[in-house]
Design a protein around this motif. Structure first.
Motif, PDB file in Angstrom:
ATOM      1  N   UNK A 230      21.409 -18.710 -16.148  1.00 46.27           N
ATOM      2  CA  UNK A 230      22.417 -19.367 -15.544  1.00 46.27           C
ATOM      3  C   UNK A 230      22.199 -19.789 -14.046  1.00 46.27           C
ATOM      4  N   UNK A 231      20.758 -19.779 -13.377  1.00 44.28           N
ATOM      5  CA  UNK A 231      20.653 -20.046 -12.284  1.00 44.28           C
ATOM      6  C   UNK A 231      19.268 -22.314 -12.728  1.00 44.28           C
ATOM      7  N   UNK A 232      18.923 -21.451 -13.737  1.00 39.97           N
ATOM      8  CA  UNK A 232      18.633 -23.005 -14.511  1.00 39.97           C
ATOM      9  C   UNK A 232      20.032 -23.729 -14.872  1.00 39.97           C
ATOM     10  N   UNK A 233      20.328 -23.484 -15.653  1.00 39.60           N
ATOM     11  CA  UNK A 233      21.772 -24.935 -16.141  1.00 39.60           C
ATOM     12  C   UNK A 233      22.425 -23.875 -14.285  1.00 39.60           C
ATOM     13  N   UNK A 234      22.346 -23.982 -13.824  1.00 40.67           N
ATOM     14  CA  UNK A 234      23.333 -23.698 -11.631  1.00 40.67           C
ATOM     15  C   UNK A 234      22.477 -25.675 -11.031  1.00 40.67           C
ATOM     16  N   UNK A 235      21.072 -24.970 -11.425  1.00 38.88           N
ATOM     17  CA  UNK A 235      20.539 -26.514 -10.225  1.00 38.88           C
ATOM     18  C   UNK A 235      20.488 -27.230 -11.408  1.00 38.88           C
ATOM     19  N   UNK A 236      20.523 -27.646 -12.409  1.00 37.63           N
ATOM     20  CA  UNK A 236      20.327 -28.571 -12.671  1.00 37.63           C
ATOM     21  C   UNK A 236      21.365 -29.492 -12.125  1.00 37.63           C
ATOM     22  N   UNK A 237      22.375 -28.832 -11.480  1.00 37.44           N
ATOM     23  CA  UNK A 237      23.538 -29.569 -11.041  1.00 37.44           C
ATOM     24  C   UNK A 237      23.157 -30.193  -9.345  1.00 37.44           C
ATOM     25  N   UNK A 238      21.871 -29.281  -9.001  1.00 39.32           N
ATOM     26  CA  UNK A 238      21.522 -29.168  -7.733  1.00 39.32           C
ATOM     27  C   UNK A 238      20.146 -30.012  -7.478  1.00 39.32           C
ATOM     28  N   UNK A 239      20.803 -31.431  -8.368  1.00 36.58           N
ATOM     29  CA  UNK A 239      18.596 -32.146  -7.551  1.00 36.58           C
ATOM     30  C   UNK A 239      17.480 -32.025  -6.127  1.00 36.58           C
ATOM     31  N   UNK A 240      18.340 -31.607  -5.505  1.00 34.70           N
ATOM     32  CA  UNK A 240      18.023 -31.526  -3.844  1.00 34.70           C
ATOM     33  C   UNK A 240      16.990 -30.568  -4.306  1.00 34.70           C
ATOM     34  N   UNK A 241      17.688 -29.523  -4.626  1.00 32.78           N
ATOM     35  CA  UNK A 241      17.450 -27.714  -4.198  1.00 32.78           C
ATOM     36  C   UNK A 241      16.452 -27.303  -5.548  1.00 32.78           C
ATOM     37  N   UNK A 242      17.004 -28.240  -7.053  1.00 29.44           N
ATOM     38  CA  UNK A 242      16.106 -28.820  -7.828  1.00 29.44           C
ATOM     39  C   UNK A 242      14.673 -29.183  -7.386  1.00 29.44           C
ATOM     40  N   UNK A 243      14.194 -29.732  -6.909  1.00 30.69           N
ATOM     41  CA  UNK A 243      13.285 -30.382  -6.103  1.00 30.69           C
ATOM     42  C   UNK A 243      12.388 -30.166  -5.358  1.00 30.69           C
ATOM     43  N   UNK A 244      13.647 -28.742  -4.780  1.00 29.69           N
ATOM     44  CA  UNK A 244      12.333 -27.698  -3.622  1.00 29.69           C
ATOM     45  C   UNK A 244      11.886 -27.287  -4.351  1.00 29.69           C
ATOM     46  N   UNK A 245      11.811 -26.759  -5.720  1.00 32.82           N
ATOM     47  CA  UNK A 245      10.940 -25.543  -6.999  1.00 32.82           C
ATOM     48  C   UNK A 245       9.878 -26.460  -7.069  1.00 32.82           C
ATOM     49  N   UNK A 246       9.584 -27.891  -7.440  1.00 34.08           N
ATOM     50  CA  UNK A 246       8.453 -29.063  -6.897  1.00 34.08           C
ATOM     51  C   UNK A 246       8.390 -28.064  -8.857  1.00 34.08           C
ATOM     52  N   UNK A 247       8.622 -28.493  -9.366  1.00 36.57           N
ATOM     53  CA  UNK A 247       8.630 -28.183 -10.835  1.00 36.57           C
ATOM     54  C   UNK A 247       8.467 -29.341 -11.681  1.00 36.57           C
ATOM     55  N   UNK A 248       7.602 -30.413 -11.795  1.00 40.99           N
ATOM     56  CA  UNK A 248       7.460 -31.682 -11.889  1.00 40.99           C
ATOM     57  C   UNK A 248       8.705 -31.959 -13.519  1.00 40.99           C
ATOM     58  N   UNK A 249       9.072 -32.778 -13.470  1.00 41.16           N
ATOM     59  CA  UNK A 249       9.767 -33.543 -14.240  1.00 41.16           C
ATOM     60  C   UNK A 249       9.490 -33.371 -16.081  1.00 41.16           C
ATOM     61  N   UNK A 250       8.873 -33.673 -16.086  1.00 42.98           N
ATOM     62  CA  UNK A 250       8.007 -33.858 -17.386  1.00 42.98           C
ATOM     63  C   UNK A 250       7.757 -32.436 -18.019  1.00 42.98           C
ATOM     64  N   UNK A 251       8.359 -31.234 -17.174  1.00 44.80           N
ATOM     65  CA  UNK A 251       7.504 -29.879 -17.425  1.00 44.80           C
ATOM     66  C   UNK A 251       8.811 -29.547 -18.169  1.00 44.80           C
ATOM     67  N   UNK A 252       8.455 -28.454 -19.550  1.00 50.56           N
ATOM     68  CA  UNK A 252       9.614 -27.268 -20.077  1.00 50.56           C
ATOM     69  C   UNK A 252       9.598 -26.382 -19.054  1.00 50.56           C
ATOM     70  N   UNK A 253      11.091 -25.946 -18.762  1.00 51.22           N
ATOM     71  CA  UNK A 253      11.545 -25.153 -18.240  1.00 51.22           C
ATOM     72  C   UNK A 253      12.337 -23.569 -18.967  1.00 51.22           C
ATOM     73  N   UNK A 254      12.237 -22.815 -19.513  1.00 52.20           N
ATOM     74  CA  UNK A 254      12.821 -22.300 -19.931  1.00 52.20           C
ATOM     75  C   UNK A 254      14.269 -21.425 -19.419  1.00 52.20           C
ATOM     76  N   UNK A 255      13.543 -20.473 -18.882  1.00 53.36           N
ATOM     77  CA  UNK A 255      14.069 -19.428 -18.289  1.00 53.36           C
ATOM     78  C   UNK A 255      13.499 -19.687 -16.746  1.00 53.36           C
ATOM     79  N   UNK A 256      13.708 -18.841 -15.350  1.00 47.83           N
ATOM     80  CA  UNK A 256      14.145 -17.888 -13.961  1.00 47.83           C
ATOM     81  C   UNK A 256      13.492 -16.367 -14.498  1.00 47.83           C
ATOM     82  N   UNK A 257      12.862 -16.073 -13.684  1.00 50.58           N
ATOM     83  CA  UNK A 257      12.170 -14.158 -13.875  1.00 50.58           C
ATOM     84  C   UNK A 257      12.548 -13.626 -12.722  1.00 50.58           C
ATOM     85  N   UNK A 258      13.399 -13.438 -12.652  1.00 47.87           N
ATOM     86  CA  UNK A 258      13.477 -12.542 -11.527  1.00 47.87           C
ATOM     87  C   UNK A 258      12.819 -10.530 -10.981  1.00 47.87           C
TER      88      UNK A 258
END
Length: 284
Positions: A230-258
């Motif tokens: 869910x947070x992955x789906x949410x942050x896809x709508x928030x490019x500014x905050x997603x960019x703060x995680x510094x994950x390269x755009x050409x990387x696959x991200x399947x999940x976050x793990x809390x």
């Protein structure tokens, strides 16, 4: 050129050839005296050393060292009679943790668990999975606050997390009153995000396997964990905050793990089973 630091104790080597049969790069052989040797190679990977260390692990005499790793420093195999019930219990008692204590996990414990993910299966042993880590609860609180405010602002404009509509979004908000007080990150004080570059190797499988292994590592150390999409789906709508995680755009991200210390302790494992109808045996 050989850069492995491969060493053979010729007095100990039995010449059994087991190492030559498990070397995926096919660069090991027995010399004229029946002792193992490594061929020169230009680069690590398909036509050279895969960095798998199978040679070190399989040698019955402990005669091989590689990458300055010595056989006497390796963990010994666990007997199946001991390992099976422990792993069965870990899997049955693994739960998605949705409530956590507000305290940090010891940094050494986190480093140790992430380090052990080097042993998780990955395509061609390329070791290309990277990890974005938030290991401080105060930093996690700042991320949670920023993301939640932005998510609510977007929802007010009729923009919902990817794959969600108004009804499903409101369902998530209702669950905050009971099982999931933090609809984004389940209140976890820490976050691990495995990701890998697209276009080479097996990034999707590698990321999902690394995440699964990490969850089991958490369970084995008394920590709670939850795989979050869910947070992955949410942050896809928030490019500014997603960019703060510094994950390269050409990387696959399947999940976050809390993950963190669980607030609720379970008293027993669940008893789920696989319905026979879900097992398919092709006829040849």
């Amino acid at each position: 050129m050989n850069k492995t630091g491969f060493q053979v104790d010729r007095n100990t080597c039995m010449g059994c050839g087991l190492c030559t049969r498990v070397c995926p790069g096919g660069i090991l052989s027995l010399d004229g005296e029946g002792k193992v040797q490594m061929a020169e190679f230009e680069e690590f990977g398909w036509k050279g050393c895969w960095k798998c260390e199978h040679c070190l692990a399989v040698c019955p005499a402990g005669a091989l060292s590689i990458f300055e790793h010595r056989p006497e420093d390796s963990l010994s195999p666990v007997k199946a009679t001991d390992a099976a019930p422990v792993l069965d219990a870990l899997i049955a008692n693994r739960h998605s943790g949705r409530r956590y204590h507000d305290r940090n996990v010891d940094p050494g414990v986190i480093r140790d668990m992430i380090g052990r993910l080097a042993n998780a299966p990955n395509g061609g042993n390329k070791q290309q999975v990277e990890f974005t880590l938030i290991d401080d609860k105060e930093r996690m609180k700042r991320l949670r606050s920023m993301a939640f405010r932005e998510m609510e602002t977007l929802a007010g404009q009729g923009i919902y997390p990817e794959g969600f509509d108004r009804a499903s979004y409101e369902d998530m908000k209702r669950w905050r009153q009971t099982v999931r007080p933090d609809m984004l990150f389940c209140g976890a004080p820490h976050l691990l995000i495995p990701h890998a570059p697209l276009g080479k190797g097996e990034p999707v499988q590698d990321v999902l396997v690394a995440g699964t292994y990490f969850e089991l590592l958490c369970a084995s150390r008394g920590l709670g964990a939850v795989m979050l999409t869910f947070p992955l789906a949410a942050l896809k709508r928030m490019p500014r905050i997603m960019a703060m995680l510094e994950i390269p755009e050409d990387h696959y991200t399947g999940m976050f793990i809390g993950f963190g210390y669980p607030e609720i302790s379970y008293k027993r494992g669940v008893q789920k089973t696989v319905d026979p109808g879900r097992i398919h045996r092709p006829a040849f």
